[in-house]
Design a protein around this motif. Structure first.
Motif, short mmCIF file in Angstrom:
data_model
loop_
_atom_site.label_atom_id
_atom_site.label_comp_id
_atom_site.label_asym_id
_atom_site.label_seq_id
_atom_site.Cartn_x
_atom_site.Cartn_y
_atom_site.Cartn_z
N LEU A 1 0.82 -1.21 0.00
CA LEU A 1 0.00 0.00 0.00
C LEU A 1 0.86 1.26 0.00
O LEU A 1 0.48 2.29 -0.58
N GLY A 2 2.05 1.19 0.63
CA GLY A 2 2.97 2.33 0.58
C GLY A 2 3.45 2.59 -0.83
O GLY A 2 3.57 3.74 -1.27
N LEU A 3 3.74 1.51 -1.57
CA LEU A 3 4.16 1.66 -2.96
C LEU A 3 3.03 2.28 -3.80
O LEU A 3 3.27 3.15 -4.64
N VAL A 4 1.80 1.80 -3.58
CA VAL A 4 0.66 2.35 -4.33
C VAL A 4 0.47 3.82 -3.99
O VAL A 4 0.21 4.66 -4.87
N ALA A 5 0.63 4.16 -2.70
CA ALA A 5 0.46 5.56 -2.28
C ALA A 5 1.51 6.47 -2.90
O ALA A 5 1.27 7.66 -3.10
N SER A 6 2.68 5.91 -3.24
CA SER A 6 3.77 6.72 -3.80
C SER A 6 3.43 7.28 -5.18
O SER A 6 4.06 8.22 -5.65
N GLY A 7 2.45 6.67 -5.86
CA GLY A 7 2.00 7.20 -7.15
C GLY A 7 2.71 6.63 -8.35
O GLY A 7 2.43 7.06 -9.47
N ASN A 8 3.62 5.69 -8.19
CA ASN A 8 4.35 5.15 -9.34
C ASN A 8 4.14 3.65 -9.48
O ASN A 8 5.08 2.89 -9.67
N CYS A 9 2.87 3.25 -9.38
CA CYS A 9 2.51 1.85 -9.51
C CYS A 9 1.32 1.71 -10.45
O CYS A 9 0.60 2.68 -10.72
N VAL A 10 1.14 0.50 -10.95
CA VAL A 10 -0.10 0.13 -11.61
C VAL A 10 -0.64 -1.07 -10.84
O VAL A 10 -0.04 -2.14 -10.84
N LEU A 11 -1.75 -0.86 -10.14
CA LEU A 11 -2.37 -1.91 -9.35
C LEU A 11 -3.35 -2.66 -10.25
O LEU A 11 -4.27 -2.06 -10.82
N SER B 1 -3.69 10.30 1.02
CA SER B 1 -3.28 10.13 2.41
C SER B 1 -1.85 10.61 2.64
O SER B 1 -1.43 10.78 3.80
N GLN B 2 -1.10 10.80 1.57
CA GLN B 2 0.28 11.27 1.69
C GLN B 2 0.31 12.77 2.01
O GLN B 2 -0.57 13.53 1.57
N ALA C 1 4.91 15.69 0.01
CA ALA C 1 5.57 14.46 -0.43
C ALA C 1 4.75 13.69 -1.46
O ALA C 1 5.16 12.63 -1.91
N ARG C 2 3.62 14.27 -1.85
CA ARG C 2 2.71 13.56 -2.74
C ARG C 2 3.18 13.65 -4.19
O ARG C 2 3.66 14.70 -4.63
N ALA C 3 3.04 12.55 -4.93
CA ALA C 3 3.40 12.55 -6.35
C ALA C 3 2.40 13.39 -7.14
O ALA C 3 1.36 13.82 -6.63
N ASP C 4 2.74 13.64 -8.43
CA ASP C 4 1.87 14.47 -9.26
C ASP C 4 0.50 13.83 -9.51
O ASP C 4 -0.47 14.52 -9.76
N ARG C 5 0.45 12.52 -9.45
CA ARG C 5 -0.80 11.82 -9.76
C ARG C 5 -0.84 10.51 -8.97
O ARG C 5 0.21 9.99 -8.57
N PRO C 6 -2.03 9.97 -8.75
CA PRO C 6 -2.11 8.68 -8.04
C PRO C 6 -1.63 7.54 -8.92
O PRO C 6 -1.48 7.68 -10.14
N SER C 7 -1.37 6.41 -8.28
CA SER C 7 -1.07 5.20 -9.05
C SER C 7 -2.28 4.84 -9.90
O SER C 7 -3.41 5.25 -9.63
N LYS C 8 -2.04 4.04 -10.93
CA LYS C 8 -3.12 3.66 -11.83
C LYS C 8 -3.69 2.30 -11.43
O LYS C 8 -3.05 1.52 -10.73
N LEU C 9 -4.91 2.05 -11.88
CA LEU C 9 -5.63 0.84 -11.49
C LEU C 9 -6.23 0.20 -12.73
O LEU C 9 -6.87 0.87 -13.56
N LEU C 10 -6.02 -1.11 -12.88
CA LEU C 10 -6.62 -1.88 -13.97
C LEU C 10 -7.50 -2.97 -13.39
O LEU C 10 -7.07 -3.72 -12.51
N LEU C 11 -8.75 -3.07 -13.89
CA LEU C 11 -9.67 -4.12 -13.53
C LEU C 11 -10.02 -4.91 -14.79
O LEU C 11 -10.42 -4.31 -15.79
N SER C 12 -9.87 -6.23 -14.75
CA SER C 12 -10.32 -7.04 -15.88
C SER C 12 -11.59 -7.76 -15.47
O SER C 12 -11.76 -8.16 -14.31
N CYS C 13 -12.51 -7.93 -16.42
CA CYS C 13 -13.81 -8.51 -16.08
C CYS C 13 -14.45 -9.11 -17.32
O CYS C 13 -14.30 -8.58 -18.43
N ARG C 14 -15.16 -10.22 -17.14
CA ARG C 14 -15.94 -10.80 -18.23
C ARG C 14 -17.14 -9.91 -18.55
O ARG C 14 -17.87 -9.49 -17.65
N THR C 15 -17.36 -9.66 -19.81
CA THR C 15 -18.51 -8.85 -20.21
C THR C 15 -19.81 -9.59 -19.94
O THR C 15 -20.83 -8.96 -19.64
#
Length: 601
Positions: free
Chosen positions: A288-298, A332-333, A337-351
């Motif tokens: 969660l710390g890595l995600v909060a840093s803003g340089n992740c793709v969850l 929450s950062q 110390a906050r990055a320019d943008r939040p980390s990104k999020l990808l959700l995959s799902c059956r249509t």
């Protein structure tokens, strides 16, 4: 104990003898447990298991031999590995600058059991000495490499032993305009799916879309695409540390209790980490710390794997928990110390989980009220394989095969070419091609219905743990639906669904509920109306919400089992059709047949 990746049998016998003797002698010592990949579990991925064992061990002992001299091994280790001479190796053949213990008197030169036991005792002394060294304390670079190694292990854990072919996708929209009746998709030109996702993930603008919905029907390659996307980002990170770290989770691993509780992203991530089997994993606080840093793709793969177990409102709450995670952690950062943008999020799902495009759009945008807007999303719809991709898959995964001949064989079975456009079923078909070819050479008869029955069985087994209907009831239902659609005129634009969108309230649904349940009393005990058909392994053409007609059926809607059902149910007489014709026989190498073996209506 690390062994050579590939070795002749004499070396394998030496490795096995050493590991067995070391285990025997170590059992009398201070509680050592010796592990190796000499005896992997049936079906296990040896390289994934090798990585997992290396990362979990307190010390790795690498057995040096001619076969292992050029091997490099994956995964971070707690301490410097101990390299031990299994056999004599020419000077300079091994890794430069590496000390090989017992090089002058390797294990292979120990003449009898007493000498070999003495060799093992010296090895145990070396192990004890190395274990007294403090564990390596990773610096920033080592920590980054360790995280990348962990993610790479997660991404490769469920890869089948095949060479994947990159799928294509079209961009679509989750805008409210899609709610017009009848809802239709607005689609872009086809794009390589992984390339488009990498572009989205690495787009540097603070205003770039931070959410992605990767959508597709059953077996269209969503999971493989998320894995290839993860590995593509990790490859780029080796040369550019600014590339975001992908963190991939498979929602199939989420325990049912956590699914029902939906108690926040921390507990969800904690449960997914605990469900992993790759040795040491980062803590939930680290992730969660890595995600909060803003340089992740969850990345959460298989959203439908959770939604299918929840009521609609609870499913919406669960999805809302995921899409809020990256932005809430980012906010929450401390502002400085906050990055320019939040980390990104990808959700995959059956249509096909959703009853309509309208429901799909509402789900991902929170009914366009408290959720993200369509402009926050990159939405991709997975496409079937085209001719070139089918050829590429067969060339890569059926070694030495004549692809033109295989395609002719596929074309000889009714509708099999259309089913081959789906990556999952193409894999099933490729597994059956040798069987069909051998039957042809032996002059045996193989019917199309035999192939379809195998596909249905594999499809239902693939959804184990997700069924709301029992698999055998699900197959009965699909047989009934296919038979209804087989009737003259029923396949020409007629939908078995009513205006309510509830299949079980339509004439076909009522007929199945009454007729089939009377014939099979247990059905009434296991189902309730409205039936949860969002969990069924049925398929439709991309973007469609109407079940396919029999002439464009998936394995799950084949009428073949209906015509030839081994139980010989009495009610099947209403749908009697011509007897199945052979797919292969000694008289004809490739006669055309329909999905049920009869003539196409």
């Amino acid at each position: 104990m690390e062994i050579a990746r590939k070795a002749p049998e004499p070396i394998r016998r030496l490795e096995r003898a050493f590991v067995e003797l070391l285990s025997e002698q170590a059992s009398a010592g201070p509680g050592y447990r010796v592990t190796s990949v000499l005896e992997p579990l049936l079906g296990a991925d040896v390289e994934s298991e090798r990585r997992r064992l290396r990362e979990a061990a307190d010390l790795v002992v690498e057995l040096d031999s001619t076969a292992a001299s050029r091997d490099t091994y994956p995964g971070a280790t707690t301490r410097r590995p101990l390299r031990l001479a299994l056999e004599g190796v020419a000077r300079g053949a091994g890794p430069a600058g590496e000390i090989v213990h017992e090089a002058r008197r390797p294990f292979s030169q120990q003449a009898n059991r007493n000498a070999r036991v003495a060799f093992v005792h010296r090895t145990l002394d070396l192990i004890a000495e190395r274990l007294r060294e403090p564990a390596t304390s990773p610096g920033p670079l080592a920590m980054r490499l360790e995280l990348d190694t962990w993610v790479r292990g997660v991404a490769g854990r469920r890869f089948l032993r095949e060479e994947p072919v990159t799928s294509q996708a079209k961009e679509t929209s989750l805008a409210s305009a899609a709610l017009a009746h009848p809802a239709t998709r607005r689609l872009s030109e086809p794009l390589p799916a992984v390339d488009r996702l990498v572009t989205w993930a690495t787009e540097p603008s603070p205003n770039a879309r931070h959410l992605c919905a990767l959508l597709g029907d059953v077996g269209m390659g969503k999971t493989t695409t998320t894995q290839l996307f993860t590995l593509a980002l990790l490859d780029r990170r080796e040369h550019d540390v600014s590339v975001p770290l992908p963190i991939l989770f498979d929602l199939r691993d989420l325990p049912a209790q956590v699914v029902r509780e939906t108690t926040g992203v921390k507990k969800i991530v904690q449960a997914l980490l605990e469900a992993g089997d790759l040795g040491r994993v980062p803590t939930v606080e680290e992730v969660l710390g890595l995600v909060a840093s803003g340089n992740c793709v969850l990345i959460f793969d298989g959203l439908d794997e959770v939604l299918v177990h929840l009521e609609p409102h609870a499913g919406q709450v669960f999805t809302r928990t995921l899409w809020r995670a990256t932005e809430e952690l980012w906010r929450s950062q401390p502002a400085g110390a906050r990055a320019d943008r939040p980390s990104k999020l990808l959700l995959s799902c059956r249509t096909h989980y959703f009853r309509s495009i309208r429901d799909e759009t509402n789900h991902f945008t929170g009914q366009h009220r408290d959720g993200p807007t369509s402009t926050d999303y990159l939405a991709l719809l997975m496409l079937p394989f085209d001719e070139e991709q089918i050829r590429a898959y067969l060339e890569a995964n059926v070694p030495g095969a004549d692809v033109d001949r295989l395609l002719d064989l596929i074309d000889s079975v009714h509708n099999l070419r259309e089913i081959a456009e789906r990556p999952l079923t193409l894999r099933m078909i490729a597994d059956q091609l040798e069987t069909v070819e051998q039957a042809k050479l032996a002059g045996r008869t193989v019917r199309a219905v035999d192939l379809y029955a195998s596909f249905v069985r594999q499809w239902l087994e693939r959804d184990d743990g997700k069924h709301c209907l029992l698999p055998e009831h699900k197959q009965l239902l699909m047989e009934h639906l296919a038979a209804q659609l087989w009737r003259p005129g029923a396949h020409r634009g007629t939908s078995p669904t009513s205006n309510s969108g509830c299949w079980s309230s339509s004439p076909v649904g009522r007929s199945w509920s009454c007729t089939t349940r009377r014939g099979h009393p247990t059905c009434g005990k296991k189902t309730s109306a409205p039936l949860p058909f969002s969990s069924a392994a049925t398929t439709t053409p991309s973007g469609s919400r109407t079940p396919p007609c029999a002439s464009t059926s998936s394995p799950a809607t084949s009428t073949g089992p209906w015509n030839c059902h081994p139980s010989g149910h009495a009610h099947t007489g209403s749908w009697r059709s011509p007897a199945p014709r052979p797919l292969t026989s000694s008289a004809s190498s490739s006669p055309a047949t329909t999905a049920g073996g009869g003539h196409k209506p």
